[in-house]
Design an enzyme around this catalytic site. Structure first.
Site, mmCIF file in Angstrom:
data_model
loop_
_atom_site.group_PDB
_atom_site.id
_atom_site.type_symbol
_atom_site.label_atom_id
_atom_site.label_comp_id
_atom_site.label_asym_id
_atom_site.label_seq_id
_atom_site.Cartn_x
_atom_site.Cartn_y
_atom_site.Cartn_z
ATOM 1 N N SER A 1 69.709 -29.274 -100.298
ATOM 2 C CA SER A 1 69.423 -27.841 -100.359
ATOM 3 C C SER A 1 69.690 -27.247 -98.990
ATOM 4 O O SER A 1 70.808 -27.355 -98.483
ATOM 5 C CB SER A 1 67.985 -27.609 -100.824
ATOM 6 O OG SER A 1 67.727 -26.232 -101.025
ATOM 7 N N HIS B 1 72.164 -26.788 -103.568
ATOM 8 C CA HIS B 1 71.651 -25.472 -103.950
ATOM 9 C C HIS B 1 72.404 -24.376 -103.196
ATOM 10 O O HIS B 1 72.496 -24.411 -101.971
ATOM 11 C CB HIS B 1 70.161 -25.355 -103.604
ATOM 12 C CG HIS B 1 69.299 -26.305 -104.370
ATOM 13 N ND1 HIS B 1 68.071 -26.725 -103.916
ATOM 14 C CD2 HIS B 1 69.500 -26.929 -105.562
ATOM 15 C CE1 HIS B 1 67.543 -27.554 -104.793
ATOM 16 N NE2 HIS B 1 68.390 -27.700 -105.793
ATOM 17 N N ASP C 1 62.807 -30.201 -105.312
ATOM 18 C CA ASP C 1 63.803 -30.608 -106.304
ATOM 19 C C ASP C 1 64.347 -31.994 -105.967
ATOM 20 O O ASP C 1 64.632 -32.296 -104.809
ATOM 21 C CB ASP C 1 64.943 -29.585 -106.359
ATOM 22 C CG ASP C 1 65.894 -29.843 -107.518
ATOM 23 O OD1 ASP C 1 65.429 -30.347 -108.558
ATOM 24 O OD2 ASP C 1 67.086 -29.526 -107.389
#
Length: 334
Positions: free
Chosen positions: A13, A40, A133
């Protein structure tokens, strides 16, 4: 190209692209594995630009996959913006399914899909990033016989994702980026361990993400209903009973780790309070206009109501602003 002996799935991310370029620079083009990456980024991002950026740092073939592409060794597949990347029967699925942990693409969705299909041949990797996540998906990889690799939090630009994985999952290797390429190369040189029985709950969740199943009855097999609603669709939530990570799902497919659900409800609550503040301001303005046209006792009553609503407005505004300052300082500290 050959069929892959191993599947390497990577989740990243915040700070992920610099970390990915460093990692793939140490992976050879003849790697006997397929590399699938969830990074992401905003839905409007131009995915091909990111693929080209990775390709400049590795001899792996780098692709922005399309639905139905064959999974091949020596190839890196980057999940397209605003699409989940899944695997099934040796091919890639690129879907716009429900968000997981408020993300699409989501590392959890990819990791779980790989675990359900390839079991002990999967190597899950968590790199730098914020929030949680990938943690649940990494735990599912472990339960399916695969191995878990996490970037050393001290080496990560943003440590939240690696730390979450370390807290919740039995990790096999914790290494800095400088050592990760050599480690992955070493791991894929040995054949996967013998086949194991993939847990049924992992298969079921993978099927839900693929939109093969998704009825309420299917979710009831995975967990128990709880008095909570999905912040994305307003549906009922079920608390999942398998695995070590506290998680929730709704029957339409949205999924949350407990921490992600808590953050989502915080945002929803804040939005509701700002709406309430606006409505109170409008009510105050209406009462002020009415008081200006009234006389005597009636006007005095209106003035008292105005003063009371002003007090409520000031308290609510102070609460909201103090809450924002607290959240900002917490994020900076993290």
């Amino acid at each position: 190209m050959k069929d892959p002996q191993h599947i390497i799935v990577i989740g990243a991310s915040a700070g992920g692209m610099p970390a990915l370029t460093r990692l793939v620079s140490n992976l050879a083009g003849d790697l006997p594995a397929a590399v699938l990456v969830v990074q992401h980024f905003a839905p409007e991002s131009f995915g091909q630009h990111l693929v080209d950026r990775l390709a400049r740092h590795t001899t792996l073939r780098c692709l922005l996959p399309s639905h139905g592409d064959k999974l091949e060794a020596g190839t890196l597949y980057l999940a397209p913006p605003d699409r989940h990347l899944l695997v099934r029967d040796g091919t890639l699925m690129v879907t716009k399914g429900p968000r997981e942990n408020n993300y699409r693409p989501a590392a959890d969705a990819l990791f779980r899909s790989a675990a359900a299909q390839y079991g002990s041949a999967v190597i899950g990797v968590i790199l730098t990033g914020m929030l949680h996540d990938g943690t649940a998906g990494l735990e599912q990889i472990k339960r399916s016989g695969g191995r878990a690799v996490v970037q050393d939090p001290d080496d990560a630009e943003f440590s939240s994702m690696p730390e979450s994985a370390l807290i919740n999952v039995s990790i096999d290797y914790v290494v800095p980026l400088a050592e990760m390429g050599a480690l992955l190369t070493q791991l894929v040189q040995t054949p996967p361990s013998g086949p194991i029985v993939i847990p049924q709950d992992i298969k079921m969740e993978a099927a839900i993400a693929e939109r093969i199943v998704g009825e309420t009855e299917d979710i009831e097999r995975l967990g128990t209903p709880v008095p909570l609603t999905c912040p994305d669709c307003g549906g009922s939530l079920w608390q999942l009973t398998e695995g070590s990570v506290l998680r929730y799902r709704c029957h339409t497919g949205h999924a949350f780790a407990a921490e992600s659900l808590l953050e989502s409800t915080q945002h929803a609550l804040e939005e509701t309070l700002w709406v309430a503040l606006r409505m109170m301001e409008e009510r105050k303005n209406l009462l002020t206009s009415m008081a200006g046209r009234g006389q005597g006792y009636w006007s005095i009553q209106q003035e008292e109501r105005i003063m009371e609503i002003k007090r409520h407005i000031n308290r609510l505004r102070e609460f909201l602003l103090n809450g924002q300052e607290h959240n900002s300082s917490t994020e900076q500290a993290g």
